[in-house]
Structures are given as structure tokens and as C-alpha cells.
Design a protein around this motif. Structure first.
Motif, PDB file in Angstrom:
ATOM      1  N   UNK A 127      39.150  51.101  23.500  1.00  0.00           N
ATOM      2  CA  UNK A 127      37.724  51.367  23.751  1.00  0.00           C
ATOM      3  C   UNK A 127      37.461  52.275  24.943  1.00  0.00           C
ATOM      4  N   UNK A 128      38.525  52.675  25.662  1.00  0.00           N
ATOM      5  CA  UNK A 128      38.386  53.545  26.835  1.00  0.00           C
ATOM      6  C   UNK A 128      37.685  52.890  28.025  1.00  0.00           C
ATOM      7  N   UNK A 129      37.545  51.554  28.025  1.00  0.00           N
ATOM      8  CA  UNK A 129      36.941  50.857  29.166  1.00  0.00           C
ATOM      9  C   UNK A 129      37.879  50.916  30.365  1.00  0.00           C
ATOM     10  N   UNK A 130      37.332  50.942  31.574  1.00  0.00           N
ATOM     11  CA  UNK A 130      38.195  50.960  32.759  1.00  0.00           C
ATOM     12  C   UNK A 130      38.934  49.629  32.904  1.00  0.00           C
ATOM     13  N   UNK A 131      40.134  49.681  33.456  1.00  0.00           N
ATOM     14  CA  UNK A 131      40.950  48.479  33.628  1.00  0.00           C
ATOM     15  C   UNK A 131      41.162  48.101  35.089  1.00  0.00           C
ATOM     16  N   UNK A 132      40.703  48.915  36.021  1.00  0.00           N
ATOM     17  CA  UNK A 132      40.873  48.606  37.449  1.00  0.00           C
ATOM     18  C   UNK A 132      39.975  47.432  37.820  1.00  0.00           C
ATOM     19  N   UNK A 133      40.542  46.345  38.360  1.00  0.00           N
ATOM     20  CA  UNK A 133      39.721  45.174  38.697  1.00  0.00           C
ATOM     21  C   UNK A 133      38.702  45.474  39.789  1.00  0.00           C
ATOM     22  N   UNK A 134      37.526  44.875  39.637  1.00  0.00           N
ATOM     23  CA  UNK A 134      36.488  44.995  40.658  1.00  0.00           C
ATOM     24  C   UNK A 134      36.825  44.064  41.814  1.00  0.00           C
ATOM     25  N   UNK A 135      36.408  44.435  43.022  1.00  0.00           N
ATOM     26  CA  UNK A 135      36.636  43.616  44.204  1.00  0.00           C
ATOM     27  C   UNK A 135      35.735  42.390  44.136  1.00  0.00           C
ATOM     28  N   UNK A 136      36.294  41.210  44.297  1.00  0.00           N
ATOM     29  CA  UNK A 136      35.547  39.968  44.148  1.00  0.00           C
ATOM     30  C   UNK A 136      35.374  39.233  45.468  1.00  0.00           C
ATOM     31  N   UNK A 137      35.107  39.933  46.541  1.00  0.00           N
ATOM     32  CA  UNK A 137      34.976  39.276  47.838  1.00  0.00           C
ATOM     33  C   UNK A 137      33.670  38.508  47.929  1.00  0.00           C
ATOM     34  N   UNK A 138      33.768  37.248  48.296  1.00  0.00           N
ATOM     35  CA  UNK A 138      32.595  36.406  48.567  1.00  0.00           C
ATOM     36  C   UNK A 138      32.944  35.523  49.760  1.00  0.00           C
ATOM     37  N   UNK A 139      31.941  35.138  50.509  1.00  0.00           N
ATOM     38  CA  UNK A 139      32.188  34.232  51.627  1.00  0.00           C
ATOM     39  C   UNK A 139      32.381  32.828  51.069  1.00  0.00           C
ATOM     40  N   UNK A 140      33.488  32.212  51.381  1.00  0.00           N
ATOM     41  CA  UNK A 140      33.853  30.918  50.805  1.00  0.00           C
ATOM     42  C   UNK A 140      32.938  29.778  51.253  1.00  0.00           C
ATOM     43  N   UNK A 141      32.535  29.747  52.504  1.00  0.00           N
ATOM     44  CA  UNK A 141      31.851  28.575  53.049  1.00  0.00           C
ATOM     45  C   UNK A 141      30.439  28.382  52.535  1.00  0.00           C
ATOM     46  N   UNK A 142      29.657  29.425  52.409  1.00  0.00           N
ATOM     47  CA  UNK A 142      28.269  29.221  52.026  1.00  0.00           C
ATOM     48  C   UNK A 142      27.853  30.004  50.779  1.00  0.00           C
ATOM     49  N   UNK A 143      28.815  30.541  50.035  1.00  0.00           N
ATOM     50  CA  UNK A 143      28.569  31.221  48.763  1.00  0.00           C
ATOM     51  C   UNK A 143      27.598  32.390  48.899  1.00  0.00           C
TER      52      UNK A 143
END
Length: 125
Positions: free
Chosen positions: A8-24
Motif C-alpha cells: 500500500x506504500x504506507x510509511x513504516x517508520x515508527x512514530x515517537x511515542x513519548x509521554x510523561x509517565x506520572x501524570x499522562x
């Protein structure tokens, strides 16, 4: 970073999933940005749905459309700044005059930035 699906030609590079763990709270701030995005749903219905962004970040986007996107649905997003695969995290409706619009929050799963510089933030001296 430029890897694509052979089917399908979709990109395969993962997006950065940074979130602060303590308070979401978000580790990446949203930027208010209105632009058109083509949303493609899963085959066999590869007809693009034209949506408008309200805001975006490196981890996701909020879209407004005339059609419902279901929570959990995986879609492909294409526009001038990026090509991405995303999961619909939430969806709600809102009245806009006599019509109803649907607002959906999506989290990027994979993303390819078409313009690595200036797509999100631009600066001039």
C-alpha cells in the motif's frame, strides 16, 4: 526512515511515542494548525475522506470531518506535510450551525515527514 509497505506504500517508520509517565500529560505540545488531510480507510474502500486538522503534534492529530471514524480504527493520512498511519483514539460529534461535524483524535503509529524542516514549526530571523 523512508521504508514503505510493498503493498500500500504506507510509511513504516515508527512514530515517537513519548509521554510523561506520572501524570499522562503530553510530552509534545499540540500546535493549532488547519490544513486538509486525505484519510484512507482499510481496503477494499480506499476512497479518500477529506478532513481538516485542528491541531497536531509529532505523536498525533485532531481531525474534523463530516463522517464518523470509529475508535480503534486504523487509517492512513496523507497531506503536504506528512504521510502516516494512525489509530483513532477517540471520536465525538459537535453541532456547527444546522450540520453535525465529527471530531476525532488520532495517534500516529508510523509517520513520514514530507518536509522534515518547517512542517510543524517555522522560524525567521
Amino acid at each position: 526512515a523512508d521504508a514503505r509497505c510493498r503493498v500500500c506504500e504506507s510509511p513504516l517508520a515508527p512514530a515517537d511515542r513519548q509521554r510523561l509517565e506520572r501524570d499522562d500529560k503530553r510530552a509534545v505540545m499540540r500546535i493549532r494548525k488547519a490544513q486538509t488531510v486525505d484519510v484512507l480507510t482499510a481496503p477494499p474502500s480506499l476512497k479518500a475522506l477529506r478532513c481538516l486538522t485542528e491541531d497536531l503534534s509529532l505523536t498525533g492529530v485532531r481531525l474534523v470531518s463530516d463522517a464518523v471514524l470509529a475508535a480503534g480504527q486504523i487509517v492512513r493520512l496523507r497531506c503536504r506535510q506528512f504521510d502516516a498511519v494512525a489509530r483513532v483514539v477517540n471520536q465525538r460529534s459537535r453541532r456547527q450551525g444546522l450540520s453535525v461535524q465529527y471530531v476525532a483524535g488520532l495517534a500516529f503509529l508510523t509517520i513520514h515527514l514530507v518536509q522534515p524542516r518547517g512542517g510543524f514549526v517555522s522560524d525567521r530571523a
